[in-house]
Design a protein around this motif. Structure first.
Motif, PDB file in Angstrom:
ATOM      1  N   TYR A 275      50.511   2.521   8.258  1.00 53.06           N
ATOM      2  CA  TYR A 275      50.650   3.550   9.124  1.00 53.06           C
ATOM      3  C   TYR A 275      50.138   4.963   8.733  1.00 53.06           C
ATOM      4  CZ  TYR A 275      52.743   6.367  13.130  1.00 53.06           C
ATOM      5  OH  TYR A 275      53.309   7.301  14.179  1.00 53.06           O
ATOM      6  N   ASP A 276      50.464   5.319   7.757  1.00 48.65           N
ATOM      7  CA  ASP A 276      50.286   6.666   7.294  1.00 48.65           C
ATOM      8  C   ASP A 276      50.273   6.535   5.734  1.00 48.65           C
ATOM      9  OD1 ASP A 276      49.420   9.320   7.575  1.00 48.65           O
ATOM     10  OD2 ASP A 276      51.533  10.040   7.740  1.00 48.65           O
ATOM     11  N   GLY A 277      49.463   5.973   4.931  1.00 48.75           N
ATOM     12  CA  GLY A 277      49.363   5.650   3.723  1.00 48.75           C
ATOM     13  C   GLY A 277      49.157   6.795   2.885  1.00 48.75           C
ATOM     14  N   PRO A 278      49.434   6.626   1.761  1.00 47.31           N
ATOM     15  CA  PRO A 278      49.362   7.805   0.671  1.00 47.31           C
ATOM     16  C   PRO A 278      47.782   8.297   0.383  1.00 47.31           C
ATOM     17  CG  PRO A 278      49.974   5.789  -0.588  1.00 47.31           C
ATOM     18  CD  PRO A 278      49.747   5.586   0.899  1.00 47.31           C
ATOM     19  N   VAL A 279      47.076   7.506   0.614  1.00 39.97           N
ATOM     20  CA  VAL A 279      45.414   7.649   0.233  1.00 39.97           C
ATOM     21  C   VAL A 279      44.813   7.643   1.505  1.00 39.97           C
ATOM     22  CG1 VAL A 279      43.462   6.993  -1.039  1.00 39.97           C
ATOM     23  CG2 VAL A 279      45.592   6.758  -1.889  1.00 39.97           C
ATOM     24  N   GLU A 280      44.282   8.818   2.031  1.00 35.47           N
ATOM     25  CA  GLU A 280      43.416   8.715   3.262  1.00 35.47           C
ATOM     26  C   GLU A 280      42.072   7.991   2.985  1.00 35.47           C
ATOM     27  OE1 GLU A 280      42.149  11.971   6.846  1.00 35.47           O
ATOM     28  OE2 GLU A 280      43.514  12.487   5.287  1.00 35.47           O
ATOM     29  N   SER A 281      41.273   8.532   2.203  1.00 38.85           N
ATOM     30  CA  SER A 281      39.930   7.999   1.790  1.00 38.85           C
ATOM     31  C   SER A 281      39.825   7.608   0.459  1.00 38.85           C
ATOM     32  CB  SER A 281      38.994   9.113   2.242  1.00 38.85           C
ATOM     33  OG  SER A 281      39.067   9.446   3.413  1.00 38.85           O
ATOM     34  N   ALA A 282      38.996   6.384   0.255  1.00 41.29           N
ATOM     35  CA  ALA A 282      38.845   6.150  -1.099  1.00 41.29           C
ATOM     36  C   ALA A 282      37.798   7.039  -1.702  1.00 41.29           C
ATOM     37  CB  ALA A 282      38.283   4.632  -1.114  1.00 41.29           C
ATOM     38  N   THR A 283      37.838   7.151  -3.156  1.00 40.20           N
ATOM     39  CA  THR A 283      36.981   8.156  -3.867  1.00 40.20           C
ATOM     40  C   THR A 283      35.421   7.802  -3.476  1.00 40.20           C
ATOM     41  OG1 THR A 283      36.958   6.820  -5.753  1.00 40.20           O
ATOM     42  CG2 THR A 283      38.494   8.659  -5.762  1.00 40.20           C
ATOM     43  N   THR A 284      34.547   8.656  -3.468  1.00 39.49           N
ATOM     44  CA  THR A 284      33.167   8.711  -2.781  1.00 39.49           C
ATOM     45  C   THR A 284      32.308   7.392  -3.654  1.00 39.49           C
ATOM     46  OG1 THR A 284      33.468  10.989  -2.408  1.00 39.49           O
ATOM     47  CG2 THR A 284      31.218   9.899  -2.350  1.00 39.49           C
ATOM     48  N   ARG A 285      31.622   6.621  -2.952  1.00 39.84           N
ATOM     49  CA  ARG A 285      30.673   5.678  -3.441  1.00 39.84           C
ATOM     50  C   ARG A 285      29.159   6.474  -3.063  1.00 39.84           C
ATOM     51  NH1 ARG A 285      35.248   2.934  -2.773  1.00 39.84           N
ATOM     52  NH2 ARG A 285      35.489   0.907  -3.879  1.00 39.84           N
ATOM     53  N   PHE A 286      28.058   5.704  -3.930  1.00 31.94           N
ATOM     54  CA  PHE A 286      26.786   6.212  -3.473  1.00 31.94           C
ATOM     55  C   PHE A 286      25.828   4.963  -3.587  1.00 31.94           C
ATOM     56  CE2 PHE A 286      29.393   9.270  -5.930  1.00 31.94           C
ATOM     57  CZ  PHE A 286      29.054  10.524  -5.120  1.00 31.94           C
ATOM     58  N   THR A 287      25.022   5.168  -2.864  1.00 31.72           N
ATOM     59  CA  THR A 287      24.141   3.975  -2.595  1.00 31.72           C
ATOM     60  C   THR A 287      23.069   3.917  -3.542  1.00 31.72           C
ATOM     61  OG1 THR A 287      22.611   5.464  -1.245  1.00 31.72           O
ATOM     62  CG2 THR A 287      24.119   3.948   0.068  1.00 31.72           C
ATOM     63  N   THR A 288      23.057   2.908  -4.501  1.00 30.25           N
ATOM     64  CA  THR A 288      21.915   2.554  -5.480  1.00 30.25           C
ATOM     65  C   THR A 288      20.478   2.340  -5.082  1.00 30.25           C
ATOM     66  OG1 THR A 288      22.738   0.340  -5.845  1.00 30.25           O
ATOM     67  CG2 THR A 288      23.928   2.352  -7.142  1.00 30.25           C
ATOM     68  N   GLU A 289      20.421   2.026  -3.861  1.00 26.34           N
ATOM     69  CA  GLU A 289      19.310   1.325  -3.292  1.00 26.34           C
ATOM     70  C   GLU A 289      19.356   1.500  -1.602  1.00 26.34           C
ATOM     71  OE1 GLU A 289      20.020  -3.261  -3.221  1.00 26.34           O
ATOM     72  OE2 GLU A 289      19.572  -2.423  -4.954  1.00 26.34           O
ATOM     73  N   GLU A 290      18.491   1.302  -0.840  1.00 28.50           N
ATOM     74  CA  GLU A 290      18.375   1.232   0.479  1.00 28.50           C
ATOM     75  C   GLU A 290      19.390   0.215   0.901  1.00 28.50           C
ATOM     76  OE1 GLU A 290      15.205   0.374   4.053  1.00 28.50           O
ATOM     77  OE2 GLU A 290      15.086   2.185   3.048  1.00 28.50           O
ATOM     78  N   THR A 291      20.292   0.701   1.736  1.00 32.71           N
ATOM     79  CA  THR A 291      21.408  -0.537   1.878  1.00 32.71           C
ATOM     80  C   THR A 291      21.571  -0.329   3.499  1.00 32.71           C
ATOM     81  OG1 THR A 291      22.420   0.157   0.014  1.00 32.71           O
ATOM     82  CG2 THR A 291      23.810  -0.829   1.740  1.00 32.71           C
ATOM     83  N   VAL A 292      22.034  -1.597   4.369  1.00 31.06           N
ATOM     84  CA  VAL A 292      22.303  -1.557   5.679  1.00 31.06           C
ATOM     85  C   VAL A 292      24.032  -2.124   5.780  1.00 31.06           C
ATOM     86  CG1 VAL A 292      21.977  -3.048   7.641  1.00 31.06           C
ATOM     87  CG2 VAL A 292      20.116  -2.221   6.215  1.00 31.06           C
ATOM     88  N   ILE A 384      43.963  12.335  -0.369  1.00 31.10           N
ATOM     89  CA  ILE A 384      45.429  12.051  -0.652  1.00 31.10           C
ATOM     90  C   ILE A 384      46.017  12.588   0.782  1.00 31.10           C
ATOM     91  CG2 ILE A 384      47.627  12.648  -1.658  1.00 31.10           C
ATOM     92  CD1 ILE A 384      45.869  10.913  -3.340  1.00 31.10           C
ATOM     93  N   ARG A 385      46.671  11.603   1.501  1.00 29.99           N
ATOM     94  CA  ARG A 385      47.514  12.089   2.401  1.00 29.99           C
ATOM     95  C   ARG A 385      48.882  12.113   2.480  1.00 29.99           C
ATOM     96  NH1 ARG A 385      47.481  13.808   7.867  1.00 29.99           N
ATOM     97  NH2 ARG A 385      48.853  12.624   9.155  1.00 29.99           N
ATOM     98  N   GLY A 386      49.356  13.493   2.555  1.00 32.53           N
ATOM     99  CA  GLY A 386      50.755  13.912   2.272  1.00 32.53           C
ATOM    100  C   GLY A 386      50.950  15.207   2.757  1.00 32.53           C
ATOM    101  N   VAL A 387      52.305  15.660   2.859  1.00 40.95           N
ATOM    102  CA  VAL A 387      52.751  17.082   2.976  1.00 40.95           C
ATOM    103  C   VAL A 387      53.378  17.767   1.605  1.00 40.95           C
ATOM    104  CG1 VAL A 387      53.505  16.743   5.197  1.00 40.95           C
ATOM    105  CG2 VAL A 387      55.122  16.125   3.454  1.00 40.95           C
ATOM    106  N   THR A 388      53.228  18.771   1.693  1.00 39.51           N
ATOM    107  CA  THR A 388      53.509  19.764   0.589  1.00 39.51           C
ATOM    108  C   THR A 388      55.306  19.600   0.256  1.00 39.51           C
ATOM    109  OG1 THR A 388      53.297  21.789   1.565  1.00 39.51           O
ATOM    110  CG2 THR A 388      51.549  21.127   0.521  1.00 39.51           C
ATOM    111  N   SER A 389      55.861  19.678   1.407  1.00 38.69           N
ATOM    112  CA  SER A 389      57.360  19.568   1.391  1.00 38.69           C
ATOM    113  C   SER A 389      58.043  18.636   2.588  1.00 38.69           C
ATOM    114  CB  SER A 389      57.899  20.976   1.392  1.00 38.69           C
ATOM    115  OG  SER A 389      57.626  21.752   2.717  1.00 38.69           O
ATOM    116  N   LEU A 390      59.183  18.095   2.480  1.00 36.30           N
ATOM    117  CA  LEU A 390      59.710  17.544   3.339  1.00 36.30           C
ATOM    118  C   LEU A 390      61.233  18.057   3.865  1.00 36.30           C
ATOM    119  CD1 LEU A 390      59.674  15.414   5.510  1.00 36.30           C
ATOM    120  CD2 LEU A 390      60.163  13.587   3.659  1.00 36.30           C
ATOM    121  N   PRO A 391      61.531  19.017   4.195  1.00 37.73           N
ATOM    122  CA  PRO A 391      62.716  19.501   4.471  1.00 37.73           C
ATOM    123  C   PRO A 391      63.671  18.472   5.164  1.00 37.73           C
ATOM    124  CG  PRO A 391      61.365  21.151   5.054  1.00 37.73           C
ATOM    125  CD  PRO A 391      60.582  19.889   5.032  1.00 37.73           C
TER     126      PRO A 391
END
Length: 394
Positions: A275-292, A384-391
């Protein structure tokens, strides 16, 4: 395909990106996007397409192959690890590390996790004002204590890792990021030498000793692996705990259901991750060749970002995805990734999350969000998906 300028999503994108991901999914699972700073990338938001991208052989994790994306970042042993490597190097590194990061070693940490949780909650209960920031009181110190114990990092040396880690997962400037990496590398170099001279019963000592058919981790690989485990080992769990507690407090009926039946706990933690996981996006990948991918043609050398958060709200995979339901069967979520880069520390994070959340709710039956606190401040960026504080109050 025209590029979509996501700067139009500011300023509320960090607070709640899910409606934006939903709009993108409605138009298609893969989009060309432009960041506020001007950089471009492909963004994957569909669940099935995300699974494909996370295992696609033409999508590289090696940032050294990307020109123009990390200008100003000085290479350091601390940013040279298996998360940013491809086979066969990744295969070799993961095999060596897995020998020290065994299920038995993780399970042996259970008493420490429970004891540390109990100690932190005892300190929390002693507060006369019955108010606290749950991140500073529990969500941060618990996983930091555990991962430092696992690696054998001395007690007095733990504070700098919070600063270094914050800079890595939410970079401010290339200079600050390079400085954090350099400081971490220097510290870990000294720690590893100490472990060589005086090995202990910890993961770092085990990694130094580990060999496979004569192969072993080099000094720089040891530094990179230690830094990866320290950062990933606490950042993920900090936000698993805090995001999970937030979801429960924001959904009283679900919280009541969990309190009434602790047999729902394992599934509830999986739903928190979806629902609201700790990692919003995976670290960046890069295309090594033309890809579909999903019918979209990508040229070689382009960046690809897989939105784990977007994929885990895909209605094609999870009916009513914006509903938080601890009785859901969320198997197949991508909160810990997928494929060869699936998070090695997932069992430890799950164990810490289950122990921390149950112990907290049992100790404080009237736990609630603090109504006098201001609106939450979300961590910058989309890693990273998260808040700086949770009062909270009780």
């Amino acid at each position: 395909m025209p590029s979509l300028d996501i700067s139009a999503y500011a300023p509320d994108f960090n607070e709640n990106p899910y409606p934006y991901y939903a709009k993108l999914r409605e138009a298609g699972p893969v989009h060309r996007i432009t960041f506020p700073g001007g950089g471009q990338a492909w963004l994957v938001v569909g669940h099935e397409e995300a699974r494909q991208a996370l295992t696609h052989p033409a999508l590289s994790k090696d940032w050294r192959q990307a020109t123009g994306y990390f200008d100003g970042l000085v290479p350091s042993p601390a940013n040279d690890h298996m998360l940013d490597s491809d086979p066969p190097r990744h295969t070799r590194l993961r095999k060596l590390v897995a020998r020290g990061f065994t299920a038995r070693r993780v399970e042996a940490l259970r008493p420490l996790v429970q004891r540390t949780t109990d100690d932190l909650l005892e300190q929390l209960a002693g507060r006369a004002d019955r108010r606290a920031d749950l991140i500073q009181a529990l969500a941060f110190p618990l996983p930091m204590t555990v991962i430092c114990e696992l690696l054998g990092v001395p007690d007095l040396d733990r504070d700098p890792f919070r600063r270094w880690s914050n800079e890595i997962v939410a970079p401010t400037t290339p200079e600050n990021t390079s400085r954090a990496l350099a400081e971490a590398s220097a510290y870990l170099t000294e720690l590893i030498e100490d472990k060589r001279c005086s090995p202990g019963d910890d993961l770092m000592s085990a990694l130094i000793r580990t060999r496979d058919a004569g192969d072993r981790l080099s000094p720089d690989e040891l530094i990179g692996m230690a830094f990866l485990l320290l950062v990933a080992g606490h950042e993920t769990t900090v936000n698993l705990i805090s995001n999970g507690v937030r979801a429960l407090l924001d959904h009283p009926a679900q919280l009541a259901g969990l309190r009434a039946d602790w047999g729902l706990l394992d599934g509830a933690v999986e739903e928190m991750l979806r629902y609201d996981g700790p990692v919003e996006s995976a670290t960046t990948r890069f295309t090594t060749e033309e890809t579909v991918l999903a019918g979209v043609r990508m040229h070689a050398g382009q960046a690809v970002i897989v939105s784990l958060a977007g994929a885990d709200r895909d209605p094609e995979r999870f009916p009513a995805p914006d509903t938080f339901d601890i009785r859901r069967a969320p198997q197949g979520h991508l909160a810990f990734g997928h494929g060869i880069h699936f998070c090695l520390g997932a069992p430890l994070a799950r164990m810490e999350g289950r122990i921390a959340i149950r112990s907290l709710l049992e100790r404080f039956p009237e736990l609630a969000r603090d109504p006098d606190a201001g609106p939450p401040v979300w961590l910058p960026g989309t890693l990273i998906r998260g808040v700086t504080s949770l009062p909270v109050r009780w």
